[in-house]
Design a protein around this motif. Structure first.
Motif, PDB file in Angstrom:
ATOM      1  N   GLN A  25      -6.337   4.156  12.519  1.00 54.48           N
ATOM      2  CA  GLN A  25      -6.973   3.088  11.743  1.00 54.48           C
ATOM      3  C   GLN A  25      -8.298   2.682  12.376  1.00 54.48           C
ATOM      4  N   TYR A  40      -1.912  -2.981  -5.930  1.00 54.40           N
ATOM      5  CA  TYR A  40      -2.661  -2.156  -4.971  1.00 54.40           C
ATOM      6  C   TYR A  40      -3.704  -1.301  -5.703  1.00 54.40           C
ATOM      7  N   CYS A  96      -0.159   8.053   6.060  1.00 58.87           N
ATOM      8  CA  CYS A  96      -0.418   6.638   6.319  1.00 58.87           C
ATOM      9  C   CYS A  96       0.394   5.731   5.408  1.00 58.87           C
ATOM     10  N   ASN A 123       0.821  -1.217   0.000  1.00 57.12           N
ATOM     11  CA  ASN A 123       0.000   0.000   0.000  1.00 57.12           C
ATOM     12  C   ASN A 123       0.860   1.275   0.000  1.00 57.12           C
ATOM     13  N   ARG A 174     -11.385   2.113   0.881  1.00 55.26           N
ATOM     14  CA  ARG A 174     -10.142   1.478   0.429  1.00 55.26           C
ATOM     15  C   ARG A 174      -9.338   0.895   1.599  1.00 55.26           C
ATOM     16  N   CYS A 175      -9.511   1.441   2.801  1.00 55.85           N
ATOM     17  CA  CYS A 175      -8.731   0.955   3.944  1.00 55.85           C
ATOM     18  C   CYS A 175      -9.103  -0.487   4.293  1.00 55.85           C
ATOM     19  N   SER A 186      -3.586   8.781   0.663  1.00 54.18           N
ATOM     20  CA  SER A 186      -3.396   9.352   2.005  1.00 54.18           C
ATOM     21  C   SER A 186      -2.343  10.457   1.975  1.00 54.18           C
ATOM     22  N   CYS A 233      -7.201  -2.602   2.000  1.00 50.60           N
ATOM     23  CA  CYS A 233      -5.780  -2.514   2.378  1.00 50.60           C
ATOM     24  C   CYS A 233      -5.485  -3.393   3.612  1.00 50.60           C
ATOM     25  N   CYS A 243      -0.584   5.065   1.422  1.00 55.15           N
ATOM     26  CA  CYS A 243      -0.952   5.046   0.000  1.00 55.15           C
ATOM     27  C   CYS A 243      -0.877   6.463  -0.586  1.00 55.15           C
TER      28      CYS A 243
HETATM   29  S1  SF4 Z   1      -5.105   5.380   4.134  1.00 56.17           S
HETATM   30 FE1  SF4 Z   1      -3.636   3.862   4.982  1.00 56.17          FE
HETATM   31  S2  SF4 Z   1      -4.889   2.081   5.587  1.00 56.17           S
HETATM   32 FE2  SF4 Z   1      -6.113   3.365   4.182  1.00 56.17          FE
HETATM   33  S3  SF4 Z   1      -5.750   2.526   2.156  1.00 56.17           S
HETATM   34 FE3  SF4 Z   1      -4.278   4.172   2.423  1.00 56.17          FE
HETATM   35  S4  SF4 Z   1      -2.451   3.147   3.237  1.00 56.17           S
HETATM   36 FE4  SF4 Z   1      -4.138   1.708   3.475  1.00 56.17          FE
END
Ligand code: SF4
Length: 207
Positions: A129, A72, A176, A36, A95-96, A181, A99, A178
């Motif tokens: 999270q 991903y 985070c 991710n 999406r989390c 984020s 992930c 990705c």
């Molecule tokens: S915000 Fe963090 S937990 Fe959510 S999809 Fe992106 S990397 Fe994954």
């Protein structure tokens, strides 16, 4: 001491869980699987830091060295649209869930294939999270792969973990993982749009 496979999302988030697991008589073994994380240089940096941390505290460390940019994006593309930048499902992006599932299922699989009876994840250290959703997902994949999931709310050691990571001189990231984020963290336009969505036009302030 019982061996436990510890999915490591990064070095700093591993500090408190490793300390706590050792206090509870576990022998943590690190496992880095985080496709991710984008972009590529950031993924390499977090992998390097997770390895550096493992060496500094003396735990065994395994890593999946494959960078999963395309996989991903293929997995989350159906849920990432314009609304996703503003709207949250129960406070979190759809999406989390995808992930978490990918990372926790691969950890459960790795545990089963490498003679670990039990696994956990440093994701349970993060205050950012969806804790309950991750717990359900981890329990589900523990059943699927015939291993046990060890649950602990590592958030209790939030500040201690930060202090430890600073003492060890670890690289600390500020989003985070990705690419979405990263944009949400640094884009003023997205911050404004989110405020407008939640609080209405009149309360929008630029930060
Ligand atoms: S915000 Fe963090 S937990 Fe959510 S999809 Fe992106 S990397 Fe994954």
């Amino acid at each position: 001491m019982e061996k436990i496979l510890l999915h490591m999302c990064c070095g700093p988030c591993s500090c408190y869980p490793v300390k706590k697991l050792r206090e509870e008589n576990f022998e943590p073994v690190g496992y880095f699987f985080n496709p991710n994380i984008h972009p590529y240089q950031e993924w390499r940096q977090r992998l390097r830091t997770a390895r550096e941390f493992s060496e500094k505290v003396g735990i065994k460390f395994f890593a999946d060295n494959h960078y999963g940019l395309r996989e991903y994006l293929a997995k989350v593309s159906s849920v990432v649209d314009e609304q996703d930048t503003i709207q949250f499902a129960d406070g979190f992006h759809k999406r989390c869930g995808i992930c978490y599932s990918w990372r926790l299922s691969e950890t459960a699989r790795f545990a089963a294939e490498n003679n670990f009876e039990i696994f956990t994840s440093t994701l349970f250290y993060s205050r950012h999270q969806n804790h309950e959703l991750m717990k359900k997902i981890a329990e589900h994949f523990a059943n699927v792969f015939g291993v046990k999931f060890f649950y602990e709310d590592f958030r209790a050691g939030w500040q201690e973990g930060i202090d430890l990571s600073l003492e060890l001189g670890l690289y600390r990231q500020n989003y985070c993982g990705c690419i979405f984020s990263e944009e949400e963290r640094f884009s003023n336009d997205l911050r404004k749009a989110r405020k407008k969505f939640f609080y209405g036009k009149n309360n929008v302030t630029v930060i």
